[in-house]
Scaffold this active site. Structure first.
Site, PDB file in Angstrom:
ATOM      1  N   GLU A 162       0.800  -1.237   0.000  1.00  0.00           N
ATOM      2  CA  GLU A 162       0.000   0.000   0.000  1.00  0.00           C
ATOM      3  C   GLU A 162       0.832   1.286   0.000  1.00  0.00           C
ATOM      4  OE1 GLU A 162      -1.521  -2.700   0.981  1.00  0.00           O
ATOM      5  OE2 GLU A 162      -3.662  -2.466   0.566  1.00  0.00           O
ATOM      6  N   TYR A 164       3.537   1.982   2.014  1.00  0.00           N
ATOM      7  CA  TYR A 164       4.185   2.350   3.283  1.00  0.00           C
ATOM      8  C   TYR A 164       5.692   2.056   3.213  1.00  0.00           C
ATOM      9  CZ  TYR A 164      -0.501   3.019   5.151  1.00  0.00           C
ATOM     10  OH  TYR A 164      -1.776   3.486   5.368  1.00  0.00           O
ATOM     11  N   ARG A 212       2.460  -8.591   4.437  1.00  0.00           N
ATOM     12  CA  ARG A 212       1.513  -8.093   3.423  1.00  0.00           C
ATOM     13  C   ARG A 212       2.320  -7.569   2.247  1.00  0.00           C
ATOM     14  NH1 ARG A 212      -4.214  -5.188   4.421  1.00  0.00           N
ATOM     15  NH2 ARG A 212      -4.670  -4.744   2.250  1.00  0.00           N
ATOM     16  N   HIS A 250      -1.644   3.753  -1.795  1.00  0.00           N
ATOM     17  CA  HIS A 250      -2.692   4.719  -1.422  1.00  0.00           C
ATOM     18  C   HIS A 250      -2.745   5.874  -2.421  1.00  0.00           C
ATOM     19  CE1 HIS A 250      -4.053   2.713   2.042  1.00  0.00           C
ATOM     20  NE2 HIS A 250      -3.015   2.964   2.819  1.00  0.00           N
ATOM     21  N   GLN A 337     -18.187   5.660   4.335  1.00  0.00           N
ATOM     22  CA  GLN A 337     -18.612   6.929   4.901  1.00  0.00           C
ATOM     23  C   GLN A 337     -18.367   7.086   6.400  1.00  0.00           C
ATOM     24  OE1 GLN A 337     -22.265   7.126   2.074  1.00  0.00           O
ATOM     25  NE2 GLN A 337     -22.469   8.792   3.500  1.00  0.00           N
TER      26      GLN A 337
END
Ligand code: NAP
Ligand code: SF4
Length: 667
Positions: A162, A164, A212, A250, A337
């Site tokens: 992602e 990081y 991951r 991201h 949300q």
């Protein structure tokens, strides 16, 4: 079911194939929130999940996501977690702590990264890590894992995807180093591999070590499939027990978890990894129902399925699956949300369809002392949730709905391509009302007091009606409200102007653009729409050109700023990007003169008049409350409460509506 079968890891066994994936809730950051975090995990452990992975904890202070973010560098904090792990173990679930160093994604000014390259989604430029800091960070990961063991965790997940820090070292995109941690593939893998080796050395063989790994980068400068396989094999050799699938940085501008992504879209890519490494692998992203989970395991795409948000929506997901009570599962609609959008606003995570998530202690339902007879008027999200909670508390409930369909605004939302999940919520709510003995009366418009005679209390959940703006020409025959278009009553034409550029205008534009496309149907169509090709470097189709619409579609707004500004941080960009790429036009800072048979006449910011041609004009100019019955109740002394859009139309918001519905059943 294969998804309910245990999985032996040799030194330990997971009781089923369900993993509650790591998700930051905001409860990780302070010791004072440990009791709430414990209750949150215990509820999911009671609900039958086999393995829980906590939200991310940094191995040291520099790697924290925010200045006050959680880190696991101290033994005293580790001891404070011992009650949490013990409580989870009482329900035979395993729990691993995620170690996440944010690197250049840290939201504080002292952020570090392999090279001095700012991320496009961060306001800060990182410091390039000197060699000694790289070495000490490797040690910090291993020490933090040792602390996790002391805390009673069954293992750790090392976050290597992602975008990081570990991913930043491994990727050419962010690693420009010239020392032994940069340059060649071997050098770029070194940081991750040394972390794994050092960690394994410290924690011993009987400790779960999940890594991951990014299986699709979805940004330029990402890895090629053969590099990922090589990296995965090296990780296995270094001591990893399980590989988890990471999808996209991201900063990638391709949606990977929003509702526009079809269910289980990436599990075929996980299957390639499984084939190559032959250690247990976890499939992730957009798996939110038992059937999809079962298919993934039965097909052999993965050994475990990870779901994060679905466990927020329903802690008892696994138990209900095992007991064949699938219709009782409160489904996650992938809206983000109340979960991810909250986290980006630095608020505690919650869930739109389950306000009790992360607040378990505040929502324990106590049976009503004096059960009453309730009439709920309106069958939108507010009305249906009010009925369920009141029934659960022991009241008698009849729901009256003036139209012939259930779900209110959710019913319209479910028709938007990419929002089909909303139908799952409506189906679940209706099935729960029936299971709990409630009555539903369709096509029953309540107008007078005599129709609600005999009820002790009335809940007005009558929702909203579209606002008709006072622009001259709004009553012309080619002018329609958005609900007429979304319900299918009126077919869209080819040259369209939309009055308004809020959430519903964007949804309506998306409906018109994609009504005949199948981009959210399966992974093949979704990959084609967004330019994904897992066989290519970075997982991207080279020189991809998105499809442009042949329609003329224009959105208008009087205020300044971008379209859809009220939309959530984690999904708004997807809708804006999709519309922009498709060729939708947008004008803001204007005033309306009139709507004519030829189009919409406006005055632009610089004072020039312009006629924007239109065969059809669609009104998406906000809402007004439907509260006609309020006066009837007041005049006749009938006790009533108003919730949802009927209470406040300016901001129709299912999150608030459902919360208000749940509050009705509080003693
Ligand atoms: P909204 O987001 O408040 O937008 C209303 C639009 O109507 C604005 O563009 C506004 O622009 C325009 N407008 C308001 N009064 C007007 C008037 N008298 N004449 C002409 N234009 C007028 O409302 P919405 O689009 O109806 O959405 C309602 C709520 O649902 C919002 O909170 C929205 O965020 C939410 N929603 C969320 C999603 C989601 O995916 N999360 C999807 C749909 C809706 P100007 O006043 O500047 O002209
Ligand atoms: Fe799922 Fe939406 Fe709840 Fe998040 S807020 S868990 S996306 S339903």
């Amino acid at each position: 079911m294969k998804v309910l079968a245990p999985l032996s890891l040799g030194f330990t066994t997971l009781k089923n194939r369900f993993v509650m994936g790591s998700m930051h809730t905001g409860l990780e950051d302070h010791k004072r929130d440990l009791p709430a975090l414990t209750r949150y995990f215990v509820e999911r452990a009671k609900g039958g999940v086999g393995l829980i992975i906590t939200g991310g904890y940094s191995p040291n202070r520099l790697g924290r996501l925010t200045p006050g973010g959680g880190s696991f560098h101290s033994k005293s904090l580790a001891r404070a977690h011992q009650d949490l792990t013990k409580a989870v173990h009482e329900h035979e679930a395993k729990i691993c702590l995620q170690l996440l160093h944010a690197g250049r994604y840290s939201y504080h000014p002292f952020l570090v990264a392999p090279s001095r390259l700012k991320s496009p989604i961060s306001p800060f430029t990182p410091f390039a890590m000197p060699g000694f800091l790289v070495r000490s960070t490797i040690g910090d990961f291993a020490k933090a894992a040792e602390n996790a063991k002391l805390a009673g965790y069954d293992g750790v997940e090392i976050m290597g995807s992602e975008g990081y820090l570990i991913h930043q070292f491994w990727s050419e995109r962010t690693n420009r180093r010239t020392d032994e941690f940069g340059g060649s593939l071997e050098n770029r893998m070194r940081f991750a591999l040394e972390i794994v080796r050092e960690t394994r050395k410290r924690v011993g063989p009987d400790f779960i070590l999940i890594f991951r790994i990014s299986i699709l980068d979805l940004v330029e400068g990402g890895a090629a499939p053969e590099e990922i396989v090589k990296f995965a094999k090296e990780l296995k050799r270094a001591g990893v027990t399980i590989l988890n699938s990471g999808i996209g940085w991201h900063e990638a501008r391709i949606p990977t978890i929003a509702s526009v992504v079809p269910r289980a879209a990436f599990t075929k890519v996980t299957a390639e990894l499984k084939e190559a490494v032959r250690i247990p692998v976890i499939a992730t992203n957009r798996i939110n129902d038992p059937l999809t989970a079962e298919e993934v395991i039965a097909r052999g795409d993965a050994d475990l399925v990870s779901m994060a948000r679905p466990f927020l929506a329903d802690p008892y997901f696994v138990l209900k699956t095992a007991e064949n009570r699938v219709s009782e599962i409160n489904p996650c609609i992938a809206c983000n949300q109340a979960c991810l959008d909250h986290i980006f606003e630095n608020k505690k995570a919650s869930c739109l369809v389950n306000p009790a998530a992360c607040e378990e202690q505040d929502w324990i339902l106590t049976p009503a002392k004096n059960p009453k007879k309730f009439a709920v008027i309106g069958a939108g999200p507010a009305g249906l949730n009010a009925a369920i909670r009141l029934l659960e508390a022991g009241h008698t409930v009849t729901v009256f709905e003036k139209s012939g369909s259930l779900g209110g605004q959710f019913n319209l939302a479910a028709r938007i391509p990419g929002k089909g999940e909303y139908q799952g919520s409506i189906d679940h709510w209706v099935s729960e009302i029936k299971r709990l003995g409630g009555q539903i009366r369709l096509n029953r418009e309540i107008k007078g007091a005599f129709e609600i005679k005999g009820f002790d209390e009335v809940i007005l959940a009558t929702g909203v009606k579209p606002r008709i703006p006072s622009i001259p020409g709004s009553d012309l025959p080619h002018v329609h409200r958005y609900d007429e278009i979304l319900s299918g009553k009126v077919a869209p034409k080819h040259i369209i102007v939309i009055i308004g550029a809020g959430g519903i205008a964007i949804d309506t534009a998306s409906y018109i653009l994609h009504q005949h496309s199948e981009f959210d149907l399966d992974s093949k169509a979704y990959f084609k729409h967004w330019g994904i090709d897992p066989t290519q470097k970075s997982g991207l189709i080279p020189n991809f050109k998105p499809a442009r619409t042949r329609l003329s579609l224009t959105l208008l707004q009087r205020s300044s700023g971008g379209m859809g500004r009220g939309l959530g941080k984690t999904t708004g960009w997807i809708h804006r990007l999709d519309l922009k790429r498709s060729g939708v036009r947008y004008f803001n800072s204007l005033s309306y003169e009139s709507i004519t048979p030829e189009g919409v006449s406006v005055v632009l910011k610089d004072g020039t008049k312009k006629l924007i041609p239109a065969q059809q004009v669609i009104l998406c100019a906000g809402q007004e409350s439907e509260i006609a019955l309020k006066e009837v109740c007041e005049k006749n002394g009938i006790p009533f409460r108003v919730i949802g859009g009927a209470k406040l139309a300016t901001e129709i918001d299912a999150k608030r509506a459902i919360r208000e519905a749940w509050e009705l059943a509080r003693p």
